[in-house]
Design a protein around this motif. Structure first.
Motif, PDB file in Angstrom:
ATOM      1  N   GLU A  40      41.127  55.704  39.269  1.00 46.61           N
ATOM      2  CA  GLU A  40      41.247  54.925  40.500  1.00 46.61           C
ATOM      3  C   GLU A  40      39.943  54.213  40.861  1.00 46.61           C
ATOM      4  O   GLU A  40      39.954  53.111  41.398  1.00 46.61           O
ATOM      5  CB  GLU A  40      41.730  55.796  41.671  1.00 46.61           C
ATOM      6  N   VAL A  41      38.813  54.814  40.518  1.00 48.15           N
ATOM      7  CA  VAL A  41      37.521  54.170  40.786  1.00 48.15           C
ATOM      8  C   VAL A  41      37.342  52.981  39.860  1.00 48.15           C
ATOM      9  O   VAL A  41      36.909  51.900  40.283  1.00 48.15           O
ATOM     10  CB  VAL A  41      36.368  55.189  40.634  1.00 48.15           C
ATOM     11  N   ARG A  42      37.696  53.164  38.584  1.00 47.92           N
ATOM     12  CA  ARG A  42      37.585  52.047  37.639  1.00 47.92           C
ATOM     13  C   ARG A  42      38.504  50.897  38.035  1.00 47.92           C
ATOM     14  O   ARG A  42      38.112  49.728  37.996  1.00 47.92           O
ATOM     15  CB  ARG A  42      37.909  52.510  36.217  1.00 47.92           C
ATOM     16  N   LEU A  43      39.737  51.214  38.436  1.00 44.87           N
ATOM     17  CA  LEU A  43      40.678  50.165  38.848  1.00 44.87           C
ATOM     18  C   LEU A  43      40.164  49.413  40.071  1.00 44.87           C
ATOM     19  O   LEU A  43      40.240  48.178  40.124  1.00 44.87           O
ATOM     20  CB  LEU A  43      42.048  50.768  39.154  1.00 44.87           C
TER      21      LEU A  43
ATOM     22  N   ARG B 178      27.784  47.421  42.724  1.00 41.00           N
ATOM     23  CA  ARG B 178      28.477  48.699  42.864  1.00 41.00           C
ATOM     24  C   ARG B 178      29.683  48.755  41.920  1.00 41.00           C
ATOM     25  O   ARG B 178      29.907  49.760  41.241  1.00 41.00           O
ATOM     26  CB  ARG B 178      28.922  48.912  44.310  1.00 41.00           C
ATOM     27  N   ALA B 179      30.461  47.670  41.873  1.00 38.85           N
ATOM     28  CA  ALA B 179      31.638  47.634  41.003  1.00 38.85           C
ATOM     29  C   ALA B 179      31.230  47.724  39.539  1.00 38.85           C
ATOM     30  O   ALA B 179      31.896  48.402  38.745  1.00 38.85           O
ATOM     31  CB  ALA B 179      32.449  46.368  41.266  1.00 38.85           C
ATOM     32  N   ALA B 180      30.142  47.057  39.173  1.00 34.55           N
ATOM     33  CA  ALA B 180      29.678  47.111  37.783  1.00 34.55           C
ATOM     34  C   ALA B 180      29.350  48.555  37.404  1.00 34.55           C
ATOM     35  O   ALA B 180      29.687  49.009  36.304  1.00 34.55           O
ATOM     36  CB  ALA B 180      28.455  46.218  37.605  1.00 34.55           C
ATOM     37  N   GLY B 181      28.728  49.286  38.303  1.00 36.59           N
ATOM     38  CA  GLY B 181      28.416  50.683  38.034  1.00 36.59           C
ATOM     39  C   GLY B 181      29.648  51.562  37.982  1.00 36.59           C
ATOM     40  O   GLY B 181      29.672  52.566  37.255  1.00 36.59           O
ATOM     41  N   GLN B 182      30.668  51.194  38.724  1.00 37.15           N
ATOM     42  CA  GLN B 182      31.880  52.016  38.789  1.00 37.15           C
ATOM     43  C   GLN B 182      32.825  51.786  37.615  1.00 37.15           C
ATOM     44  O   GLN B 182      33.767  52.552  37.426  1.00 37.15           O
ATOM     45  CB  GLN B 182      32.618  51.760  40.105  1.00 37.15           C
ATOM     46  N   LEU B 183      32.578  50.760  36.815  1.00 37.31           N
ATOM     47  CA  LEU B 183      33.438  50.518  35.656  1.00 37.31           C
ATOM     48  C   LEU B 183      33.417  51.697  34.678  1.00 37.31           C
ATOM     49  O   LEU B 183      34.394  51.942  33.983  1.00 37.31           O
ATOM     50  CB  LEU B 183      33.015  49.245  34.920  1.00 37.31           C
ATOM     51  N   GLY B 184      32.315  52.410  34.629  1.00 33.92           N
ATOM     52  CA  GLY B 184      32.193  53.531  33.703  1.00 33.92           C
ATOM     53  C   GLY B 184      32.544  54.875  34.312  1.00 33.92           C
ATOM     54  O   GLY B 184      32.363  55.909  33.673  1.00 33.92           O
ATOM     55  N   ASP B 185      33.057  54.879  35.536  1.00 31.85           N
ATOM     56  CA  ASP B 185      33.393  56.135  36.199  1.00 31.85           C
ATOM     57  C   ASP B 185      34.508  56.852  35.453  1.00 31.85           C
ATOM     58  O   ASP B 185      35.361  56.212  34.834  1.00 31.85           O
ATOM     59  CB  ASP B 185      33.816  55.871  37.649  1.00 31.85           C
ATOM     60  N   GLU B 186      34.512  58.161  35.501  1.00 33.19           N
ATOM     61  CA  GLU B 186      35.547  58.930  34.792  1.00 33.19           C
ATOM     62  C   GLU B 186      36.899  58.892  35.495  1.00 33.19           C
ATOM     63  O   GLU B 186      37.935  59.099  34.872  1.00 33.19           O
ATOM     64  CB  GLU B 186      35.100  60.380  34.610  1.00 33.19           C
TER      65      GLU B 186
ATOM     66  N   PRO C  48      45.352  51.950  28.203  1.00 36.02           N
ATOM     67  CA  PRO C  48      45.336  52.511  29.560  1.00 36.02           C
ATOM     68  C   PRO C  48      45.448  51.418  30.616  1.00 36.02           C
ATOM     69  O   PRO C  48      45.142  50.252  30.373  1.00 36.02           O
ATOM     70  CB  PRO C  48      43.975  53.210  29.650  1.00 36.02           C
ATOM     71  N   ILE C  49      45.858  51.810  31.802  1.00 38.33           N
ATOM     72  CA  ILE C  49      46.106  50.842  32.880  1.00 38.33           C
ATOM     73  C   ILE C  49      44.847  50.058  33.255  1.00 38.33           C
ATOM     74  O   ILE C  49      44.932  48.871  33.568  1.00 38.33           O
ATOM     75  CB  ILE C  49      46.733  51.529  34.106  1.00 38.33           C
ATOM     76  N   ASP C  50      43.681  50.679  33.202  1.00 37.44           N
ATOM     77  CA  ASP C  50      42.466  49.944  33.550  1.00 37.44           C
ATOM     78  C   ASP C  50      42.150  48.875  32.509  1.00 37.44           C
ATOM     79  O   ASP C  50      41.723  47.772  32.842  1.00 37.44           O
ATOM     80  CB  ASP C  50      41.280  50.885  33.777  1.00 37.44           C
ATOM     81  N   VAL C  51      42.405  49.165  31.250  1.00 34.99           N
ATOM     82  CA  VAL C  51      42.199  48.167  30.193  1.00 34.99           C
ATOM     83  C   VAL C  51      43.190  47.025  30.378  1.00 34.99           C
ATOM     84  O   VAL C  51      42.824  45.847  30.255  1.00 34.99           O
ATOM     85  CB  VAL C  51      42.332  48.818  28.796  1.00 34.99           C
ATOM     86  N   ARG C  52      44.424  47.354  30.712  1.00 38.78           N
ATOM     87  CA  ARG C  52      45.426  46.304  30.964  1.00 38.78           C
ATOM     88  C   ARG C  52      45.025  45.448  32.162  1.00 38.78           C
ATOM     89  O   ARG C  52      45.224  44.228  32.162  1.00 38.78           O
ATOM     90  CB  ARG C  52      46.807  46.920  31.168  1.00 38.78           C
ATOM     91  N   ALA C  53      44.451  46.082  33.199  1.00 31.89           N
ATOM     92  CA  ALA C  53      44.014  45.327  34.386  1.00 31.89           C
ATOM     93  C   ALA C  53      42.897  44.357  34.019  1.00 31.89           C
ATOM     94  O   ALA C  53      42.869  43.214  34.497  1.00 31.89           O
ATOM     95  CB  ALA C  53      43.571  46.280  35.490  1.00 31.89           C
ATOM     96  N   ILE C  54      41.983  44.787  33.179  1.00 28.99           N
ATOM     97  CA  ILE C  54      40.903  43.891  32.741  1.00 28.99           C
ATOM     98  C   ILE C  54      41.487  42.742  31.924  1.00 28.99           C
ATOM     99  O   ILE C  54      41.116  41.579  32.116  1.00 28.99           O
ATOM    100  CB  ILE C  54      39.844  44.661  31.924  1.00 28.99           C
TER     101      ILE C  54
ATOM    102  N   GLU D 215      32.935  47.649  24.797  1.00 26.97           N
ATOM    103  CA  GLU D 215      32.389  49.005  24.750  1.00 26.97           C
ATOM    104  C   GLU D 215      33.489  50.054  24.671  1.00 26.97           C
ATOM    105  O   GLU D 215      33.293  51.107  24.091  1.00 26.97           O
ATOM    106  CB  GLU D 215      31.505  49.275  25.968  1.00 26.97           C
ATOM    107  N   ARG D 216      34.635  49.794  25.258  1.00 22.29           N
ATOM    108  CA  ARG D 216      35.737  50.761  25.287  1.00 22.29           C
ATOM    109  C   ARG D 216      36.737  50.529  24.168  1.00 22.29           C
ATOM    110  O   ARG D 216      37.812  51.108  24.176  1.00 22.29           O
ATOM    111  CB  ARG D 216      36.480  50.662  26.628  1.00 22.29           C
ATOM    112  N   ARG D 217      36.380  49.697  23.230  1.00 24.17           N
ATOM    113  CA  ARG D 217      37.303  49.339  22.153  1.00 24.17           C
ATOM    114  C   ARG D 217      37.836  50.599  21.482  1.00 24.17           C
ATOM    115  O   ARG D 217      37.082  51.474  21.082  1.00 24.17           O
ATOM    116  CB  ARG D 217      36.601  48.463  21.130  1.00 24.17           C
ATOM    117  N   SER D 218      39.136  50.683  21.406  1.00 25.39           N
ATOM    118  CA  SER D 218      39.811  51.817  20.766  1.00 25.39           C
ATOM    119  C   SER D 218      41.059  51.317  20.076  1.00 25.39           C
ATOM    120  O   SER D 218      41.601  50.269  20.417  1.00 25.39           O
ATOM    121  CB  SER D 218      40.245  52.851  21.807  1.00 25.39           C
TER     122      SER D 218
END
Length: 133
Positions: free
Chosen positions: A66-69, A55-63, A110-116, A99-102
């Motif tokens: 808060e879901v991604r975090l 479920r978490a793997a699928g939610q990584l791509g959510d828009e 972004p905060i989710d990238v920092r969390a990863i 995949e999200r490389r920017s």
């Protein structure tokens, strides 16, 4: 007198051995059942963790951020609590970052990238041998 005490002691020892054998015979199935119950509980726990992982793997791509975090934090905890799943979690988070490389320029990622990045950094620091940092 001495002979009767010897016979009595032998009788008591024999009774104790028979009692111990009967007790062991009665406990063996119960011990086996307890071991089976523990195995089933562990399998149920592993199944639940795998469901959380998927479920978490699928939610990584959510828009929604808060879901991604939440997905990142769940994956981080799975990696900590289940060492045999730490490598798949680590690889999944790395792949997501690739995949999200920017190019963020001067801005912070972004905060989710920092969390990863923090989760991956924690994993790398835990994998280093003692004395190295």
């Amino acid at each position: 007198m001495l002979l009767s005490e010897i016979v009595r002691n032998l009788g008591l020892a024999l009774a104790a051995l028979v009692g111990a054998a009967l007790a062991w015979r009665k406990l063996t199935p119960e011990l086996r059942q307890a071991g089976t119950a523990a195995s089933q509980a562990e399998l149920a726990r592993r199944s639940h963790v795998m469901e959380l992982f998927n479920r978490a793997a699928g939610q990584l791509g959510d828009e929604r951020l808060e879901v991604r975090l939440a997905a990142i934090y769940v994956l981080r905890e799975i990696g900590r609590d289940f060492p045999d799943l730490a490598d798949p979690v680590f690889e999944l988070l790395q792949a997501h970052l690739r995949e999200r490389r920017s190019d963020y320029g001067e801005a912070d990622p972004p905060i989710d990238v920092r969390a990863i990045i923090e989760a991956l950094r924690g994993r790398i620091l835990n994998d280093e041998p003692s004395g190295q940092s």
